[in-house]
Design an enzyme around this catalytic site. Structure first.
Site, PDB file in Angstrom:
ATOM      1  N   LYS A   1      30.686  18.615 -10.010  1.00  0.00           N
ATOM      2  CA  LYS A   1      29.378  18.866 -10.615  1.00  0.00           C
ATOM      3  C   LYS A   1      29.361  20.144 -11.441  1.00  0.00           C
ATOM      4  O   LYS A   1      28.734  20.194 -12.487  1.00  0.00           O
ATOM      5  CB  LYS A   1      28.296  18.897  -9.543  1.00  0.00           C
ATOM      6  CG  LYS A   1      28.226  17.517  -8.883  1.00  0.00           C
ATOM      7  CD  LYS A   1      27.034  17.299  -8.029  1.00  0.00           C
ATOM      8  CE  LYS A   1      27.014  15.854  -7.522  1.00  0.00           C
ATOM      9  NZ  LYS A   1      27.555  15.725  -6.165  1.00  0.00           N
TER      10      LYS A   1
ATOM     11  N   TRP B   1      22.413  13.988   1.316  1.00  0.00           N
ATOM     12  CA  TRP B   1      23.751  14.529   1.619  1.00  0.00           C
ATOM     13  C   TRP B   1      23.780  15.201   2.993  1.00  0.00           C
ATOM     14  O   TRP B   1      24.726  15.030   3.749  1.00  0.00           O
ATOM     15  CB  TRP B   1      24.214  15.495   0.528  1.00  0.00           C
ATOM     16  CG  TRP B   1      24.339  14.822  -0.804  1.00  0.00           C
ATOM     17  CD1 TRP B   1      23.640  15.115  -1.937  1.00  0.00           C
ATOM     18  CD2 TRP B   1      25.202  13.724  -1.152  1.00  0.00           C
ATOM     19  NE1 TRP B   1      24.002  14.270  -2.953  1.00  0.00           N
ATOM     20  CE2 TRP B   1      24.955  13.409  -2.506  1.00  0.00           C
ATOM     21  CE3 TRP B   1      26.135  12.970  -0.447  1.00  0.00           C
ATOM     22  CZ2 TRP B   1      25.628  12.382  -3.162  1.00  0.00           C
ATOM     23  CZ3 TRP B   1      26.804  11.947  -1.105  1.00  0.00           C
ATOM     24  CH2 TRP B   1      26.551  11.669  -2.449  1.00  0.00           C
TER      25      TRP B   1
ATOM     26  N   ASP C   1      27.084  23.163   2.279  1.00  0.00           N
ATOM     27  CA  ASP C   1      27.559  22.284   1.206  1.00  0.00           C
ATOM     28  C   ASP C   1      26.948  22.826  -0.093  1.00  0.00           C
ATOM     29  O   ASP C   1      25.729  22.797  -0.260  1.00  0.00           O
ATOM     30  CB  ASP C   1      27.080  20.856   1.491  1.00  0.00           C
ATOM     31  CG  ASP C   1      27.407  19.871   0.371  1.00  0.00           C
ATOM     32  OD1 ASP C   1      27.967  20.286  -0.661  1.00  0.00           O
ATOM     33  OD2 ASP C   1      27.095  18.671   0.549  1.00  0.00           O
TER      34      ASP C   1
HETATM   35  C1  LIG Z   1      27.590  14.925  -5.005  1.00  0.00           C
HETATM   36  C2  LIG Z   1      27.375  15.553  -3.694  1.00  0.00           C
HETATM   37  C3  LIG Z   1      28.119  15.203  -2.551  1.00  0.00           C
HETATM   38  C4  LIG Z   1      29.140  14.089  -2.564  1.00  0.00           C
HETATM   39  O1  LIG Z   1      30.281  14.512  -3.206  1.00  0.00           O
HETATM   40  P1  LIG Z   1      31.617  13.643  -3.238  1.00  0.00           P
HETATM   41  O2  LIG Z   1      32.604  14.635  -3.757  1.00  0.00           O
HETATM   42  O3  LIG Z   1      31.355  12.493  -4.160  1.00  0.00           O
HETATM   43  O4  LIG Z   1      31.910  13.197  -1.849  1.00  0.00           O
HETATM   44  C5  LIG Z   1      27.892  15.874  -1.386  1.00  0.00           C
HETATM   45  N1  LIG Z   1      26.998  16.859  -1.317  1.00  0.00           N
HETATM   46  C6  LIG Z   1      26.256  17.223  -2.383  1.00  0.00           C
HETATM   47  C7  LIG Z   1      25.268  18.328  -2.254  1.00  0.00           C
HETATM   48  C8  LIG Z   1      26.425  16.582  -3.595  1.00  0.00           C
HETATM   49  O5  LIG Z   1      25.696  16.947  -4.660  1.00  0.00           O
END
Ligand SMILES: *Cc1c(COP(=O)(O)O)cnc(C)c1O
Length: 348
Positions: free
Chosen positions: A184, A90, A160
């Site tokens: 998540k 990511w 993030d």
């Molecule tokens: C799942 C995830 C993403 C991607 O998320 P989307 O909403 O599907 O774009 C980005 N960063 C992290 C840390 C993730 O776990």
């Protein structure tokens, strides 16, 4: 997973939300009922995360991945440089996207050992004139987490937090931007929450699409266009659930107790091993292997048949990964460990 209480409340309110005669799925985002929902969600975010008044809370769409573009478009506006730490897929995707708009300085990477650790950072490698410094706080695929933040001085820290959002308290004042996809830990897919310091808003490049300009969204209180109303409603219910459990301090205690059950077993097992260095372990994502591809495959097959789903690890790590997000009860983790013990005994 989502808390069962939340799903039950949503089910009970499905046809008629608080006597208004409509489902939240049907109502206008300009209605009084929805206005209450989105304002309560924001107020709960502010209360639970202790968000200071000089930060905006934005409810956006496009997933965390859209922020990979929005962040450079809005923030790369001084030197045009940004520092990135590559701790997994990511962070790597975010850095690649930012490199389309400016100069990306990769401060450190843990790719040499399949991202099984968080690199030790050397401040002398940071760009003092960077427009921001970027980290992926919890690395979903690899199971690592920053337990200490980089000291970036006056350079805004961007994180993030998609896979550790609301899992424990965070000092928001240490960050310029905190963002994450909701799917998540917070709600179903469709919502991205961005917490941003106000002075970082209003400097987007001219080419920035109007929907990606934080100023558009901040000025409109996240209602520039139709937001994902139902997802924001579930988010509000999840925030109420966290508050009812005692807030983020209580969530942290709960998450640590849960992760300990699994990590303790991994540390003593002769068959199963964690893949991450101990000091960087995530509370949310726990990758592990047996040391044999055949045994891994057998384990996943038998675990799935026994009701333990989504245990297959990412293809770059192989093996297994247990994601034990906020809503997973400790009973779920204990049941998994019992199953692993039984498997180990049967497959010596
Ligand atoms: C799942 C995830 C993403 C991607 O998320 P989307 O909403 O599907 O774009 C980005 N960063 C992290 C840390 C993730 O776990």
């Amino acid at each position: 997973m989502l808390p069962e209480e939340v799903l039950k409340t949503a089910a009970a309110e499905m046809l008629d939300y608080h006597g208004c005669g409509q489902s939240v799925m049907e109502m206008s985002h300009r209605s009084k009922e929805f206005d209450d929902i989105i304002k309560s969600a924001e107020a709960l975010f502010r209360e639970l995360m202790n968000i200071p008044d000089n930060y905006k809370v934005l409810f956006l769409q496009g997933g965390a991945s859209t922020q990979f573009s929005a962040i450079p478009l809005n923030l790369m506006n001084g030197s045009g440089k940004a520092d990135y730490v590559i701790t997994g897929q990511w962070a790597n995707k975010a850095a690649k996207e930012a490199a389309r708009y400016g100069e990306v300085n990769v401060v450190a990477s843990s790719k040499d050992k399949t991202f099984s650790y968080i690199p030790k950072l050397d401040k002398s490698t940071f760009s003092s004139d960077a427009d921001y410094f970027y980290i992926c706080m919890n690395n979903t695929i690899y199971g690592t987490k920053y337990h200490e933040l980089p000291d970036t001085g006056n350079v805004p820290l961007v994180a993030d937090v998609s896979s550790c959002f609301l899992s424990e308290p965070m000092d928001v004042t240490k960050f310029g931007v905190i963002y994450g996809g909701a799917q998540k830990n917070i709600a179903p897919a469709g919502l991205t929450v961005v917490i941003i310091r106000e002075d970082l808003i209003g400097h987007a490049r001219d080419i920035t699409p109007v929907m990606l300009d934080y100023k558009t969204q901040a000025d409109a209180d996240s209602l520039y266009n139709t937001p994902p109303c139902y997802t924001i409603y579930i988010c509000k219910l999840v925030l109420e659930w966290i508050k009812s459990l005692g807030g983020l301090e209580a969530m942290k205690v709960r998450n640590e107790a849960k992760a300990k059950v699994l990590y303790d077993f991994l540390d003593e097992s002769q068959m199963f091993h964690g893949t991450v260095v101990k000091e960087d372990r995530s509370l949310m994502n726990v990758p592990f292997v047996t040391g044999s591809d055949e045994l891994n495959a057998k384990f996943i097959k038998e675990a799935t048949a026994a009701g333990f789903v989504n245990l297959k690890g990412h293809r770059t790590v192989g093996g297994m990964r247990a994601s034990i997000y906020n809503a997973m009860p400790i009973e779920g983790v204990k049941a998994l460990v019992e199953f692993m013990k039984k498997f180990e005994a049967e497959n010596k």
